[in-house]
Scaffold this active site. Structure first.
Site, PDB file in Angstrom:
ATOM      1  N   GLY A  13      12.384  49.381  78.547  1.00 40.87           N
ATOM      2  CA  GLY A  13      12.311  48.251  77.630  1.00 40.87           C
ATOM      3  C   GLY A  13      11.149  47.354  77.961  1.00 40.87           C
ATOM      4  O   GLY A  13      10.572  47.453  79.043  1.00 40.87           O
ATOM      5  N   THR A  17      13.096  41.654  79.458  1.00 36.01           N
ATOM      6  CA  THR A  17      14.345  41.840  78.718  1.00 36.01           C
ATOM      7  C   THR A  17      15.561  41.917  79.635  1.00 36.01           C
ATOM      8  O   THR A  17      16.677  42.028  79.159  1.00 36.01           O
ATOM      9  CB  THR A  17      14.294  43.116  77.853  1.00 36.01           C
ATOM     10  OG1 THR A  17      13.719  44.174  78.623  1.00 36.01           O
ATOM     11  CG2 THR A  17      13.459  42.905  76.621  1.00 36.01           C
ATOM     12  N   LYS A  19      15.992  44.066  82.616  1.00 38.63           N
ATOM     13  CA  LYS A  19      16.348  45.371  83.183  1.00 38.63           C
ATOM     14  C   LYS A  19      16.799  45.237  84.640  1.00 38.63           C
ATOM     15  O   LYS A  19      17.795  45.830  85.049  1.00 38.63           O
ATOM     16  CB  LYS A  19      15.140  46.333  83.094  1.00 38.63           C
ATOM     17  CG  LYS A  19      14.701  46.599  81.660  1.00 38.63           C
ATOM     18  CD  LYS A  19      13.560  47.595  81.592  1.00 38.63           C
ATOM     19  CE  LYS A  19      12.236  47.045  82.105  1.00 38.63           C
ATOM     20  NZ  LYS A  19      11.719  45.917  81.308  1.00 38.63           N
ATOM     21  N   THR A  20      16.062  44.436  85.413  1.00 41.98           N
ATOM     22  CA  THR A  20      16.415  44.249  86.815  1.00 41.98           C
ATOM     23  C   THR A  20      17.770  43.554  86.954  1.00 41.98           C
ATOM     24  O   THR A  20      18.600  43.947  87.780  1.00 41.98           O
ATOM     25  CB  THR A  20      15.326  43.419  87.520  1.00 41.98           C
ATOM     26  OG1 THR A  20      14.062  43.986  87.206  1.00 41.98           O
ATOM     27  CG2 THR A  20      15.513  43.423  89.014  1.00 41.98           C
ATOM     28  N   HIS A 235      -9.021  27.059  54.668  1.00 44.23           N
ATOM     29  CA  HIS A 235      -8.597  28.386  55.127  1.00 44.23           C
ATOM     30  C   HIS A 235      -7.074  28.420  55.362  1.00 44.23           C
ATOM     31  O   HIS A 235      -6.369  29.280  54.841  1.00 44.23           O
ATOM     32  CB  HIS A 235      -9.351  28.727  56.422  1.00 44.23           C
ATOM     33  CG  HIS A 235      -8.983  30.043  57.033  1.00 44.23           C
ATOM     34  ND1 HIS A 235      -9.827  31.130  57.006  1.00 44.23           N
ATOM     35  CD2 HIS A 235      -7.864  30.453  57.683  1.00 44.23           C
ATOM     36  CE1 HIS A 235      -9.241  32.152  57.606  1.00 44.23           C
ATOM     37  NE2 HIS A 235      -8.045  31.764  58.044  1.00 44.23           N
ATOM     38  N   GLU A 236      -6.575  27.427  56.093  1.00 47.07           N
ATOM     39  CA  GLU A 236      -5.139  27.412  56.408  1.00 47.07           C
ATOM     40  C   GLU A 236      -4.306  27.183  55.153  1.00 47.07           C
ATOM     41  O   GLU A 236      -3.250  27.787  54.981  1.00 47.07           O
ATOM     42  CB  GLU A 236      -4.832  26.333  57.454  1.00 47.07           C
ATOM     43  CG  GLU A 236      -5.477  26.583  58.821  1.00 47.07           C
ATOM     44  CD  GLU A 236      -5.165  27.951  59.395  1.00 47.07           C
ATOM     45  OE1 GLU A 236      -4.055  28.465  59.155  1.00 47.07           O
ATOM     46  OE2 GLU A 236      -6.030  28.527  60.076  1.00 47.07           O
TER      47      GLU A 236
HETATM   48 ZN    ZN Z   1      -6.577  32.811  58.960  1.00 46.24          ZN
END
Ligand code: ZN
Length: 437
Positions: A13, A17, A19-20, A235-236
């Site tokens: 994984g 996440t 695992k340990t 642009h945004e």
């Molecule tokens: Zn952009």
């Protein structure tokens, strides 16, 4: 009944996440001794030492049986032999060979269970994954929304929280984050609250922390010149208005032209409402249109384009290429799988065999990718053209306030929806039809 205990269990994984933690929990529950070592400890060792340590570990374990041996970062010592030709891998090979010898040498019925964890199963030496070695693979995947909510609750219970904290809402904002990210997120929120001499963390701290983790640290003092700022604002807004006009796209949460981190000059934060496993073709197209919205707005307003779109372009091309090569979504090429992928050895040797195609097909793939992106650019451009007055008036607000969120954002979304209804649904509809060309 005569069966055999599985010998080795491999937890697979992404990093963070748990695992340990899972391996430790198994040892705790079963109440047996737990021997652990990390593959990365072996990387810088003198020749012969790694193999000796593996031998010692198994010897100790056999004496203490029943017990569990856990090898973290198995990929660091279990990399496929012969991949690294730069030399200096003799030591790793010796260690790996010793591990294979030990794996085959012990009798599982004496009660030694082997566990290992990796986030890169595809680079492991196939010999490790053969039956009788690490023949059980358990996927430890990123948590879904419910999982994130439960994980958040654990960390939130450990700190002082205000009454407005809503774990479910935070889970909704953090799609893709793993347990370690969520722990970090809560801690960031605590630091923000403490800096302002507050005793509890509130939802505002969490939101700020999400932005820090997602988009890098806010840098209000970074200077950009007014002309650049104008380009970034349009642009945004281009991304945001296209997203608001198209159905089924992730809702826009915030539009900002405050520079953050190194890469992004401004950003439009879209928050997925749910974790997705399947996406329809029109959704993928709409997603490309939203990505193209930034550049389309620059072109529409300034008659010129900037380098600001390079990340958008690369993401849009990725989606389009996947549509053509992996998802059979190009009418010209049909339902054929063209992707050439390196498959994980654990999935079997033959599954990665597809992906053969002629030079002529390669050319058509390129043409199809280009056509899909171009079509969606046209869709984005059309939408922005139709909403030009709204784009202009909102840009003025964004340049003044630097951020649009909350009620102002809802008002913008309503205005776009209202205009969109009066324009009719011609635009996006026309685009999805044109894909069949
Ligand atoms: Zn952009």
């Amino acid at each position: 009944v005569g069966g055999k205990i599985p010998r080795g269990i491999l937890l697979v994984g992404p990093p963070g996440t748990g695992k340990t933690l899972l391996a430790k929990a198994v040892a705790g529950e079963s109440g047996v001794p737990f021997f652990s070592l990390s593959g990365s400890e072996f990387v810088e060792m003198f020749v012969g030492l790694g193999a000796a340590r593996v031998r010692d570990l198994f010897k100790q374990a056999k004496e203490k049986a029943p017990c569990i041996i856990f090898i973290d970062e198995l990929d660091a010592l279990g990399k496929a032999r012969g991949i690294n030709m730069a030399g200096g891998n003799d030591e790793r090979e010796q260690t790996l060979n010793q591990l294979l010898v030990e794996l085959d040498g012990f009798d599982p019925n004496i009660g030694v269970i082997l566990m290992a964890a990796t986030n890169r199963p595809e680079i492991l030496d196939p010999a490790l994954l053969r039956p009788g070695r690490f023949d059980r693979q358990i996927l430890v995947d990123r948590p879904d929304k419910k999982g994130r909510q439960d994980i958040l609750q654990i960390y939130l219970d450990k700190v002082e929280t205000a009454s407005d904290i809503d774990a479910e809402r935070i889970a909704g904002m953090t799609a893709g984050m793993v347990g370690a990210d969520l722990a970090n997120l809560v801690n960031e929120a605590v630091l923000l609250a403490v800096r302002q001499d507050r005793q509890r963390i509130g939802m505002a701290d969490i939101e700020e922390a999400v932005e820090r983790v997602v988009a890098g640290l806010e840098k209000k003092n970074r200077v950009i010149n007014p002309e650049e700022k104008r380009i970034v604002a349009y642009h945004e807004l281009g991304h945001a208005i296209v997203a608001m006009a198209l159905p089924g796209t992730d809702p826009v949460q915030k539009i900002s032209i405050i520079p953050r981190g190194i890469a992004a000059l401004g950003y439009t934060m879209q928050v997925p409402t749910e974790d997705r496993f399947l996406m329809r073709k029109t959704e993928l197209e709409n997603r490309i249109a939203v990505l193209m919205g930034g550049r389309a707005a620059e072109s529409l307003v300034f008659g010129d384009v900037s380098t600001g779109a390079h990340n958008d372009l690369s993401r849009a091309a990725d989606i389009a290429r996947s549509m053509v090569k992996k998802f059979g979504m190009s009418a010209r090429l049909g339902q054929v799988y063209f992707a050439r992928e390196r498959q994980a050895p654990m999935l079997g040797p033959l599954q990665g065999a597809g992906g053969e195609y002629s030079d002529e097909t390669a050319k058509i793939i390129d043409e199809e990718v280009r056509r899909i992106v171009d079509d969606q650019y046209a869709v984005a451009f059309g939408i922005l053209e139709a909403h030009r007055p709204l784009l202009e008036s909102t840009a003025a607000t964004l340049l003044a306030d630097e951020v649009i969120q909350g009620e102002a954002l809802n008002a913008l979304a309503d205005a776009v929806a209202k205009e969109q209804a009066s324009i009719g649904r011609g635009e996006s509809q026309g685009a999805s039809n044109s894909i069949a060309a």
